[in-house]
Design a protein around this motif. Structure first.
Motif, PDB file in Angstrom:
ATOM      1  N   UNK A 123       0.887  -1.232   0.015  1.00 41.53           N
ATOM      2  CA  UNK A 123      -0.078   0.092   0.130  1.00 41.53           C
ATOM      3  C   UNK A 123       0.861   1.162  -0.198  1.00 41.53           C
ATOM      4  N   UNK A 124       1.355   1.829  -1.237  1.00 39.66           N
ATOM      5  CA  UNK A 124       1.894   2.985  -1.423  1.00 39.66           C
ATOM      6  C   UNK A 124       1.267   4.276  -1.296  1.00 39.66           C
ATOM      7  N   UNK A 125       2.029   5.362  -0.608  1.00 40.78           N
ATOM      8  CA  UNK A 125       1.274   6.419  -0.542  1.00 40.78           C
ATOM      9  C   UNK A 125       2.434   7.521  -0.734  1.00 40.78           C
ATOM     10  N   UNK A 126       1.990   8.558  -1.332  1.00 46.13           N
ATOM     11  CA  UNK A 126       2.692   9.773  -1.326  1.00 46.13           C
ATOM     12  C   UNK A 126       2.004  11.098  -0.820  1.00 46.13           C
ATOM     13  N   UNK A 127       2.619  11.868  -0.021  1.00 50.59           N
ATOM     14  CA  UNK A 127       2.007  13.171   0.533  1.00 50.59           C
ATOM     15  C   UNK A 127       2.645  14.319  -0.439  1.00 50.59           C
ATOM     16  N   UNK A 128       1.686  14.949  -1.025  1.00 49.83           N
ATOM     17  CA  UNK A 128       2.201  16.269  -1.821  1.00 49.83           C
ATOM     18  C   UNK A 128       1.487  17.543  -1.137  1.00 49.83           C
ATOM     19  N   UNK A 129       2.426  18.256  -0.556  1.00 50.65           N
ATOM     20  CA  UNK A 129       2.126  19.550  -0.185  1.00 50.65           C
ATOM     21  C   UNK A 129       2.183  20.772  -1.092  1.00 50.65           C
ATOM     22  N   UNK A 130       1.210  21.531  -0.993  1.00 47.67           N
ATOM     23  CA  UNK A 130       0.951  22.560  -2.087  1.00 47.67           C
ATOM     24  C   UNK A 130       0.388  23.640  -1.343  1.00 47.67           C
ATOM     25  N   UNK A 131       0.524  25.114  -1.931  1.00 49.56           N
ATOM     26  CA  UNK A 131       0.219  26.069  -1.676  1.00 49.56           C
ATOM     27  C   UNK A 131      -0.508  26.977  -2.953  1.00 49.56           C
ATOM     28  N   UNK A 132      -1.285  27.717  -2.565  1.00 53.73           N
ATOM     29  CA  UNK A 132      -2.395  28.569  -3.782  1.00 53.73           C
ATOM     30  C   UNK A 132      -2.747  29.624  -3.154  1.00 53.73           C
ATOM     31  N   UNK A 133      -3.266  30.549  -4.252  1.00 47.57           N
ATOM     32  CA  UNK A 133      -3.969  31.686  -3.883  1.00 47.57           C
ATOM     33  C   UNK A 133      -5.004  31.910  -5.147  1.00 47.57           C
ATOM     34  N   UNK A 134      -5.906  32.738  -4.799  1.00 48.96           N
ATOM     35  CA  UNK A 134      -6.663  33.196  -6.126  1.00 48.96           C
ATOM     36  C   UNK A 134      -6.265  34.313  -7.074  1.00 48.96           C
ATOM     37  N   UNK A 135      -5.374  35.061  -6.517  1.00 47.15           N
ATOM     38  CA  UNK A 135      -4.572  36.108  -7.165  1.00 47.15           C
ATOM     39  C   UNK A 135      -3.207  36.732  -6.433  1.00 47.15           C
ATOM     40  N   UNK A 136      -2.244  37.369  -7.030  1.00 43.29           N
ATOM     41  CA  UNK A 136      -1.427  37.652  -6.351  1.00 43.29           C
ATOM     42  C   UNK A 136      -1.351  38.889  -5.204  1.00 43.29           C
ATOM     43  N   UNK A 137      -2.734  39.153  -4.885  1.00 44.16           N
ATOM     44  CA  UNK A 137      -2.990  40.138  -3.932  1.00 44.16           C
ATOM     45  C   UNK A 137      -3.731  39.311  -2.699  1.00 44.16           C
ATOM     46  N   UNK A 138      -4.138  38.034  -3.151  1.00 44.94           N
ATOM     47  CA  UNK A 138      -4.674  37.187  -1.928  1.00 44.94           C
ATOM     48  C   UNK A 138      -3.808  36.470  -1.135  1.00 44.94           C
ATOM     49  N   UNK A 139      -4.275  36.204   0.034  1.00 44.14           N
ATOM     50  CA  UNK A 139      -3.452  35.203   0.994  1.00 44.14           C
ATOM     51  C   UNK A 139      -3.153  33.993   0.474  1.00 44.14           C
ATOM     52  N   UNK A 140      -2.049  33.273   1.010  1.00 47.28           N
ATOM     53  CA  UNK A 140      -1.756  31.906   0.630  1.00 47.28           C
ATOM     54  C   UNK A 140      -2.540  31.106   1.350  1.00 47.28           C
ATOM     55  N   UNK A 141      -2.889  30.191   0.655  1.00 43.29           N
ATOM     56  CA  UNK A 141      -3.570  29.014   1.544  1.00 43.29           C
ATOM     57  C   UNK A 141      -2.555  27.453   1.273  1.00 43.29           C
ATOM     58  N   UNK A 142      -2.740  26.766   2.300  1.00 49.74           N
ATOM     59  CA  UNK A 142      -1.873  25.548   2.318  1.00 49.74           C
ATOM     60  C   UNK A 142      -2.744  24.128   2.260  1.00 49.74           C
ATOM     61  N   UNK A 143      -2.354  23.263   1.687  1.00 49.12           N
ATOM     62  CA  UNK A 143      -2.932  22.033   1.673  1.00 49.12           C
ATOM     63  C   UNK A 143      -2.026  20.879   1.360  1.00 49.12           C
ATOM     64  N   UNK A 144      -2.581  19.569   1.405  1.00 46.08           N
ATOM     65  CA  UNK A 144      -1.695  18.481   1.018  1.00 46.08           C
ATOM     66  C   UNK A 144      -2.668  17.345   0.663  1.00 46.08           C
ATOM     67  N   UNK A 145      -2.203  16.750  -0.431  1.00 47.05           N
ATOM     68  CA  UNK A 145      -2.943  15.577  -0.978  1.00 47.05           C
ATOM     69  C   UNK A 145      -2.253  14.374  -0.742  1.00 47.05           C
ATOM     70  N   UNK A 146      -2.735  13.314  -0.294  1.00 45.21           N
ATOM     71  CA  UNK A 146      -2.266  12.033  -0.118  1.00 45.21           C
ATOM     72  C   UNK A 146      -2.842  11.113  -1.304  1.00 45.21           C
ATOM     73  N   UNK A 147      -1.770  10.565  -2.151  1.00 44.44           N
ATOM     74  CA  UNK A 147      -2.324   9.544  -3.140  1.00 44.44           C
ATOM     75  C   UNK A 147      -1.969   8.382  -2.492  1.00 44.44           C
ATOM     76  N   UNK A 148      -2.995   7.456  -2.608  1.00 43.27           N
ATOM     77  CA  UNK A 148      -2.705   6.018  -2.150  1.00 43.27           C
ATOM     78  C   UNK A 148      -2.939   5.060  -3.249  1.00 43.27           C
ATOM     79  N   UNK A 149      -2.035   4.132  -3.427  1.00 47.03           N
ATOM     80  CA  UNK A 149      -2.084   2.992  -4.314  1.00 47.03           C
ATOM     81  C   UNK A 149      -1.719   1.730  -3.706  1.00 47.03           C
ATOM     82  N   UNK A 150      -2.449   0.770  -3.951  1.00 56.68           N
ATOM     83  CA  UNK A 150      -2.340  -0.720  -3.823  1.00 56.68           C
ATOM     84  C   UNK A 150      -1.890  -1.326  -4.894  1.00 56.68           C
ATOM     85  N   UNK A 151      -0.541  -1.560  -4.666  1.00 55.45           N
ATOM     86  CA  UNK A 151       0.511  -2.008  -5.663  1.00 55.45           C
ATOM     87  C   UNK A 151       0.642  -3.584  -5.784  1.00 55.45           C
ATOM     88  N   UNK A 152       0.283  -4.018  -7.066  1.00 54.81           N
ATOM     89  CA  UNK A 152       0.237  -5.521  -7.040  1.00 54.81           C
ATOM     90  C   UNK A 152       1.417  -6.026  -8.130  1.00 54.81           C
TER      91      UNK A 152
END
Length: 243
Positions: A123-152
């Motif tokens: 059961x493989x997993x990779x956690x990918x952190x990221x940040x984004x904002x709607x415009x150059x004048x917006x505050x940054x938001x932070x998130x993380x997506x974990x990809x999970x993969x059952x490898x056979x």
């Protein structure tokens, strides 16, 4: 190892290369039949792609300088001209990539400095952190997506069967190597998918915390669509594309 972001030292080296100076140095190398004029431009620090083209140009200049017969000299000069053009084009491409990264970095950044875990299971997993904002004048938001993969792991029908049955320790090592390679593939696919999502204007608030990766239903493990968390699964469309 980076996948989607240029390392800081490469960014600096690419920015420091003056295209006018580079073009002049390439022509001077051809006129003088030596590579000296191109030294000092920091091209070997601009990443593997530019370094490869630099090596090709240096070899072409060396062959041109050694040629004696008129016909061979003309052929070798043309080869050196092409290699010089390839080198200049490679630097231009990397400058374009750097500009794209800087422009995109105003709105999103995906961290690709992700280390594998100390222990890997099927059961493989990779956690990918990221940040984004709607415009150059917006505050940054932070998130993380974990990809999970059952490898056979699938047996290889290309390699010949071993003459002797492998030991349990060898089987374990082979499995570990296979899991590591698949984890690297999962990381790369996850990073590319995340970048595609944000490049297409995706909203970071819509990114799930976890995504169960969809391996190809036709075998072979991961494909280019496996980590596209924002797309519904379309077996018929995938079959058409893959075939």
């Amino acid at each position: 190892m980076t996948y989607i972001n240029l390392p800081r030292d490469q960014q600096t080296a690419i920015s420091d290369v003056d295209e006018t100076v580079l073009r002049s140095a390439v022509h001077k190398c051809l006129d003088e039949e030596r590579v000296g004029p191109i030294h000092g431009l920091g091209l070997s620090d601009c990443g593997h792609y530019v370094a490869t083209k630099l090596h090709g140009f240096q070899q072409a200049i060396a062959e041109y300088g050694k040629a004696k017969a008129h016909a061979k000299r003309e052929r070798n000069r043309q080869d050196a001209l092409r290699a010089g053009s390839d080198l200049i084009h490679a630097v231009q491409q990397m400058k374009g990539r750097l500009e794209t990264e800087r422009h995109e970095g105003e709105l999103f950044f995906i961290d690709d400095q992700i280390r594998p875990p100390f222990h890997l299971s099927k059961r493989l997993s990779v956690q990918v952190p990221f940040r984004w904002r709607a415009s150059q004048f917006s505050d940054w938001k932070h998130g993380q997506l974990t990809f999970v993969y059952d490898f056979s792991p699938q047996p290889s029908y290309i390699l010949p069967l071993p003459k002797r049955k492998p030991s349990a320790a060898q089987v374990a090592r082979d499995l570990e190597d296979s899991l590591y390679r698949e984890w690297e593939r999962l990381k790369a696919q996850g990073l590319f998918s995340m970048r595609e999502f944000f490049r297409d204007g995706g909203d970071g608030d819509a990114v799930p915390a976890m995504f169960a990766v969809r391996p190809s239903p036709y075998g072979g493990g991961l494909n280019n669509f496996s980590c596209n968390f924002w797309q519904p699964e379309r077996p018929a469309l995938l079959a058409l594309i893959e075939n």
